[in-house]
Design an enzyme around this catalytic site. Structure first.
Site, PDB file in Angstrom:
ATOM      1  CE  LYS A 209      -2.666  -2.131   3.103  1.00 40.95           C
ATOM      2  NZ  LYS A 209      -3.341  -2.332   4.349  1.00 40.95           N
ATOM      3  NE  ARG A 210       4.445   0.896   4.448  1.00 39.85           N
ATOM      4  CZ  ARG A 210       5.266  -0.150   4.283  1.00 39.85           C
ATOM      5  NH1 ARG A 210       6.446   0.001   3.741  1.00 39.85           N
ATOM      6  NH2 ARG A 210       4.886  -1.350   4.668  1.00 39.85           N
TER       7      ARG A 210
END
Ligand code: GLU
Length: 464
Positions: free
Chosen positions: A253-254
């Site tokens: 997600k980062r």
């Protein structure tokens, strides 16, 4: 062999994960190619991680992507239910069966003991495996203790030797048994763990090929042992490549958006997403970048799947999406835009603007920033127009006199007007562009003015 494949998402995230889309695509295409069935099973046994609404969004996203499944929790099928939380008695029955056979055992260790055990293991730098204390309990004692005490059921991993299996694309893979944990199969709340449920269901649902991502390889030896203990036939295992960030780490997600909802909201087309994902671990025999799902189905074989895929590159996906947008015919692009902005937009204006923007947008969300001014008067201007007050007013007057309101008349009139005023065309057109749209970058100006209509253009030249 009847081909039956499945994806088994856990409803523990916001939506369908893009990595799961990839797995779904491989399964879907493989099923289609072999006239098989593509099944969705919801693995919701980890009650602590459930996310409200996740299952609905996962199923909705699959449909949006056109990965239409043949059996699933919402549509049923011959092996229903397809939601593991609705199959609990089954897992208990099979777990007990393994205890009976001596392939599993009751474990009464308390959480405190296990925490203490891990702590000691950590200081001694030992592997964090269950120390098998309860494996020594005599079967009869286990049976009577379980009537009074809280317990789990654990898998008996053989003490020595290896557990091996064949992966269709990775070949033979073997694990040392002494590195495998006596996995919990049934938890004290009566829910199975993933490992038990996945094996029971893959067997009962007659899954022929387990096609999933590489990160499940280390779980597979436990599954293989379970299949053998039950005396069931193994499915074919295929562990496809993981989607990775450019630095080769697992897609996270980062670094990259992971939820399908994000891709949808950005205006990626489902067919472009699938085409891009198809390229992740596979190349078209003619090195094509762009091909339909049908063509992928036709050309794809599991054996050609690579074990390691390229990095997931959003820029390339955007490029591909732009190509797909340009391939849509005008009326189709119009309806995609109307659906995308599911608010009421005047259809005729959208229709007229499509030819002006199709070469300029990569995602459907690029449309509105370019075309907002066709629907609303600008509120902000990217340039100070005060010095051009008189100029714009007289341009408006001149435009008003045009009798045949079309792009070429408008263009000719304005070129002439600029000449008379002795100002450079480019400068003048920029002023006019900002006055009517608020922006320095728009679709072609003459055509845009034609769409806006004479009255509106006149108004905007007078009031900015
Ligand atoms: N429930 C697992 C997941 O969340 C399924 C893994 C598998 O396909 O066996 O991906």
């Amino acid at each position: 062999m009847k081909v039956r494949v499945r994806i088994a998402p856990s409803p523990t995230g916001e939506d369908l994960h893009i990595g799961n889309v990839y797995t779904a695509l491989l399964n879907y295409v493989f099923a289609k190619k072999h006239n098989g069935k593509f099944i969705v099973r919801i693995e919701d046994t980890d009650r602590t991680r459930l996310v409200e609404g996740s299952e609905e969004r996962i199923l909705k996203s699959l449909r949006w992507l056109n990965l239409i499944y043949d059996e699933g929790p919402d549509i049923g099928g011959p092996f229903a239910p397809y939601r593991q939380s609705e199959r609990l008695p089954l897992y208990r029955k099979y777990a007990e069966e393994l205890v009976e056979k001596g392939n599993a055992y009751y474990c009464f260790c308390t959480a405190e003991r296990l925490i203490e055990m891990r702590r000691t293991q950590k200081t001694k730098r030992e592997l964090p495996l269950y120390d098998r204390l309860c494996r020594k309990i005599k079967p009869g004692d286990g049976k009577s203790r379980k009537e009074k005490e809280k317990y789990v059921i654990r898998l008996k991993i053989p003490e020595k030797g290896t557990t091996a299996f064949h992966d269709l694309i990775r070949g033979d893979i073997s694990f040392e048994n002494n590195l495998l944990d006596d996995q919990v199969l049934l938890k004290s709340d009566g829910f199975p763990t993933y490992h038990l449920a996945v094996v029971v269901d893959d067997h009962l649902m007659e899954i022929s090929h387990v096609i999933r991502a590489e990160d499940w390889i280390s779980s597979t030896p436990k599954h293989v042992l379970l299949f053998r203990y039950f005396g069931w036939q193994l499915p074919v295992f295929v562990h496809g490549p993981l989607l990775r960030n450019p630095d080769k780490s697992k897609l996270s997600k980062r670094e990259n958006p992971v939820w399908v909802s994000w891709y949808k909201e950005e205006g990626f087309l489902p067919e472009a997403i699938l085409n891009y994902l198809a390229l992740m671990g596979w190349s078209h025999p003619e090195e094509k970048d762009i091909f339909s799902l049908e063509e992928f189905t036709d050309k794809f074989t599991l054996e050609d799947l690579k074990a390691v895929g390229p990095a997931f590159d959003l820029t390339k996906l955007e490029w591909l999406n732009g190509e797909y947008i340009r391939k849509l015919d005008e009326s189709e692009l119009k309806s995609r835009i109307l659906n995308f902005y599911d608010r009421e937009l005047p259809q005729n204006i959208v229709g007229k603007s499509v030819p002006l923007v199709r070469e300029r947008i990569k995602k459907l969300s690029d449309y509105m920033p370019l075309c907002q001014f066709l629907f609303e008067r600008p509120e902000k201007y990217e340039m100070d127009l005060k010095p051009y007050d008189d100029l714009l007013k007289s341009a408006g007057d001149r435009l008003k006199k045009i009798t045949k309101w079309n792009a070429s008349e408008i263009g000719e009139t304005m070129v002439q007007f600029a000449e008379e005023k002795k100002i450079k065309n480019s400068g003048f057109f920029m002023v006019l562009r900002v006055a009517v749209s608020g922006r320095k970058i728009t679709p072609p100006l003459n055509e845009s003015l034609e769409i806006l209509g004479k009255k509106e253009v006149f108004y905007r030249c007078q009031n900015f």
